[in-house]
Design a protein around this motif. Structure first.
Motif, mmCIF file in Angstrom:
data_model
loop_
_atom_site.group_PDB
_atom_site.id
_atom_site.type_symbol
_atom_site.label_atom_id
_atom_site.label_comp_id
_atom_site.label_asym_id
_atom_site.label_seq_id
_atom_site.Cartn_x
_atom_site.Cartn_y
_atom_site.Cartn_z
ATOM 1 N N ILE A 183 -51.636 57.707 49.496
ATOM 2 C CA ILE A 183 -50.190 57.549 49.701
ATOM 3 C C ILE A 183 -49.741 56.094 49.540
ATOM 4 O O ILE A 183 -48.808 55.822 48.780
ATOM 5 C CB ILE A 183 -49.755 58.167 51.044
ATOM 6 C CG1 ILE A 183 -49.820 59.689 50.936
ATOM 7 C CG2 ILE A 183 -48.367 57.710 51.455
ATOM 8 C CD1 ILE A 183 -49.678 60.423 52.253
ATOM 9 N N PRO A 184 -50.362 55.139 50.231
ATOM 10 C CA PRO A 184 -49.905 53.761 50.003
ATOM 11 C C PRO A 184 -50.167 53.283 48.573
ATOM 12 O O PRO A 184 -49.364 52.519 48.022
ATOM 13 C CB PRO A 184 -50.662 52.929 51.032
ATOM 14 C CG PRO A 184 -51.670 53.809 51.644
ATOM 15 C CD PRO A 184 -51.342 55.220 51.309
ATOM 16 N N LEU A 185 -51.247 53.749 47.962
ATOM 17 C CA LEU A 185 -51.491 53.368 46.567
ATOM 18 C C LEU A 185 -50.407 53.935 45.652
ATOM 19 O O LEU A 185 -49.927 53.247 44.748
ATOM 20 C CB LEU A 185 -52.874 53.838 46.115
ATOM 21 C CG LEU A 185 -54.051 53.032 46.641
ATOM 22 C CD1 LEU A 185 -55.369 53.663 46.206
ATOM 23 C CD2 LEU A 185 -53.967 51.581 46.180
ATOM 24 N N SER A 186 -50.001 55.180 45.907
ATOM 25 C CA SER A 186 -48.944 55.772 45.075
ATOM 26 C C SER A 186 -47.619 55.036 45.292
ATOM 27 O O SER A 186 -46.846 54.864 44.346
ATOM 28 C CB SER A 186 -48.793 57.265 45.354
ATOM 29 O OG SER A 186 -48.271 57.512 46.644
ATOM 30 N N GLY A 187 -47.364 54.594 46.517
ATOM 31 C CA GLY A 187 -46.154 53.824 46.786
ATOM 32 C C GLY A 187 -46.175 52.476 46.090
ATOM 33 O O GLY A 187 -45.160 52.027 45.535
ATOM 34 N N TRP A 188 -47.326 51.818 46.115
ATOM 35 C CA TRP A 188 -47.484 50.521 45.447
ATOM 36 C C TRP A 188 -47.317 50.683 43.935
ATOM 37 O O TRP A 188 -46.618 49.902 43.279
ATOM 38 C CB TRP A 188 -48.842 49.956 45.811
ATOM 39 C CG TRP A 188 -49.149 48.564 45.374
ATOM 40 C CD1 TRP A 188 -48.349 47.683 44.690
ATOM 41 C CD2 TRP A 188 -50.378 47.875 45.603
ATOM 42 N NE1 TRP A 188 -49.015 46.491 44.486
ATOM 43 C CE2 TRP A 188 -50.261 46.581 45.031
ATOM 44 C CE3 TRP A 188 -51.571 48.216 46.233
ATOM 45 C CZ2 TRP A 188 -51.298 45.651 45.074
ATOM 46 C CZ3 TRP A 188 -52.599 47.286 46.274
ATOM 47 C CH2 TRP A 188 -52.461 46.015 45.708
ATOM 48 N N LEU A 189 -47.965 51.725 43.385
ATOM 49 C CA LEU A 189 -47.815 52.003 41.954
ATOM 50 C C LEU A 189 -46.362 52.296 41.604
ATOM 51 O O LEU A 189 -45.837 51.808 40.590
ATOM 52 C CB LEU A 189 -48.702 53.193 41.561
ATOM 53 C CG LEU A 189 -50.190 52.906 41.438
ATOM 54 C CD1 LEU A 189 -50.994 54.197 41.484
ATOM 55 C CD2 LEU A 189 -50.487 52.127 40.168
ATOM 56 N N MET A 190 -45.685 53.095 42.448
ATOM 57 C CA MET A 190 -44.282 53.436 42.210
ATOM 58 C C MET A 190 -43.419 52.181 42.214
ATOM 59 O O MET A 190 -42.578 51.989 41.328
ATOM 60 C CB MET A 190 -43.787 54.413 43.279
ATOM 61 C CG MET A 190 -42.303 54.712 43.205
ATOM 62 S SD MET A 190 -41.713 55.774 44.530
ATOM 63 C CE MET A 190 -42.041 54.775 45.974
ATOM 64 N N SER A 191 -43.610 51.327 43.221
ATOM 65 C CA SER A 191 -42.833 50.087 43.292
ATOM 66 C C SER A 191 -43.057 49.237 42.049
ATOM 67 O O SER A 191 -42.106 48.667 41.494
ATOM 68 C CB SER A 191 -43.206 49.294 44.544
ATOM 69 O OG SER A 191 -42.700 49.917 45.684
ATOM 70 N N SER A 192 -44.299 49.153 41.614
ATOM 71 C CA SER A 192 -44.616 48.381 40.411
ATOM 72 C C SER A 192 -43.904 48.969 39.197
ATOM 73 O O SER A 192 -43.269 48.241 38.423
ATOM 74 C CB SER A 192 -46.127 48.377 40.163
ATOM 75 O OG SER A 192 -46.819 47.743 41.213
ATOM 76 N N ALA A 193 -44.005 50.287 39.029
ATOM 77 C CA ALA A 193 -43.405 50.934 37.862
ATOM 78 C C ALA A 193 -41.882 50.837 37.888
ATOM 79 O O ALA A 193 -41.246 50.765 36.830
ATOM 80 C CB ALA A 193 -43.837 52.397 37.802
ATOM 81 N N LYS A 194 -41.299 50.805 39.064
ATOM 82 C CA LYS A 194 -39.843 50.701 39.176
ATOM 83 C C LYS A 194 -39.365 49.241 39.099
ATOM 84 O O LYS A 194 -38.164 48.982 39.119
ATOM 85 C CB LYS A 194 -39.362 51.361 40.466
ATOM 86 C CG LYS A 194 -39.444 52.883 40.408
ATOM 87 C CD LYS A 194 -38.880 53.518 41.654
ATOM 88 C CE LYS A 194 -38.821 55.012 41.504
ATOM 89 N NZ LYS A 194 -37.569 55.514 40.948
ATOM 90 N N GLY A 195 -40.310 48.303 39.037
ATOM 91 C CA GLY A 195 -39.953 46.897 38.886
ATOM 92 C C GLY A 195 -39.633 46.179 40.185
ATOM 93 O O GLY A 195 -38.965 45.154 40.166
ATOM 94 N N PHE A 196 -40.122 46.721 41.314
ATOM 95 C CA PHE A 196 -39.892 46.091 42.619
ATOM 96 C C PHE A 196 -41.229 45.661 43.206
ATOM 97 O O PHE A 196 -41.970 46.483 43.726
ATOM 98 C CB PHE A 196 -39.197 47.060 43.587
ATOM 99 C CG PHE A 196 -37.855 47.510 43.113
ATOM 100 C CD1 PHE A 196 -36.770 46.644 43.127
ATOM 101 C CD2 PHE A 196 -37.667 48.805 42.651
ATOM 102 C CE1 PHE A 196 -35.518 47.064 42.687
ATOM 103 C CE2 PHE A 196 -36.424 49.231 42.208
ATOM 104 C CZ PHE A 196 -35.353 48.359 42.229
ATOM 105 N N GLN A 197 -41.520 44.386 43.113
ATOM 106 C CA GLN A 197 -42.791 43.879 43.603
ATOM 107 C C GLN A 197 -42.898 44.083 45.120
ATOM 108 O O GLN A 197 -41.919 43.957 45.856
ATOM 109 C CB GLN A 197 -42.949 42.397 43.287
ATOM 110 C CG GLN A 197 -44.329 41.863 43.664
ATOM 111 C CD GLN A 197 -44.515 40.414 43.261
ATOM 112 O OE1 GLN A 197 -43.580 39.632 43.250
ATOM 113 N NE2 GLN A 197 -45.744 40.061 42.911
ATOM 114 N N THR A 198 -44.095 44.397 45.568
ATOM 115 C CA THR A 198 -44.365 44.530 46.997
ATOM 116 C C THR A 198 -44.776 43.157 47.519
ATOM 117 O O THR A 198 -45.702 42.537 46.992
ATOM 118 C CB THR A 198 -45.489 45.559 47.243
ATOM 119 O OG1 THR A 198 -45.038 46.827 46.753
ATOM 120 C CG2 THR A 198 -45.833 45.663 48.711
#
Length: 178
Positions: free
Chosen positions: A98-113
């Motif tokens: 779950i956190p990996l998918s969230g991190w990947l999603m943020s990256s793909a959407k252009g919002f750095q964590t």
């Protein structure tokens, strides 16, 4: 033979449980808010919680590998012991995915964590809106799967306590006595 989890395992269990409930609740709340500085702040908090839980779960998994849990009672049917082990394995898989998918999603959407606003984490994939939408769906689906599994986990623990009247639940309670 030890029939209880270690104090560290018990503490990690309840800390992760509280964190999961908080992050899940925050995730549900924030998604339907209108775009505003408040919503962006909540998204940052959600990401901080996700990264923190990811690290905590990795530590918890390492602890569990070095400190095996107490065995399930032999009086428990073999199929239920197998289901319990598979459920715990799936809980760990989801708590990592779950956190990996969230991190990947943020990256793909252009919002750095940026963890706690201090430590920028590298983007895991290039910006890609279509991939971001797919990862958003995956992140949400995994979260609902975890919620269902947690409900089953709680139900099983309560069944052990109130129907089977065994010590399975007390092994993970902080104040339980031997």
């Amino acid at each position: 033979m030890n029939t209880r989890y270690t104090r560290t395992a018990i503490s990690l269990h309840w800390l992760v449980a509280l964190g999961l409930f908080g992050a899940f609740g925050l995730g549900l709340y924030m998604t339907d808010l209108p775009l505003s500085p408040y919503k962006l702040k909540l998204y940052s908090w959600h990401k901080w919680a996700g990264v923190s839980l990811f690290l905590l779960v990795l530590f918890r998994l390492g602890w569990r590998l070095g400190h095996p849990p107490p065995p399930l009672p032999m009086s428990m049917p073999a199929i239920l012991r197998v289901i319990a082990h598979l459920t715990h394995a799936l809980l760990y898989v989801l708590m990592i995915a779950i956190p990996l998918s969230g991190w990947l999603m943020s990256s793909a959407k252009g919002f750095q964590t940026v963890w706690f606003g201090l430590l920028p984490l590298p983007d895991l994939v290039a910006k890609n809106a279509e991939l971001g939408d797919q990862l958003q769906w995956l992140h949400m689906t995994l979260n609902y799967a975890l919620a269902a599994l947690v409900i089953a986990h709680i139900g099983a623990a309560l069944k052990h306590r109130f129907i089977d009247r065994d010590d399975i639940l007390s092994r993970m309670l902080p104040s339980a006595r031997k």
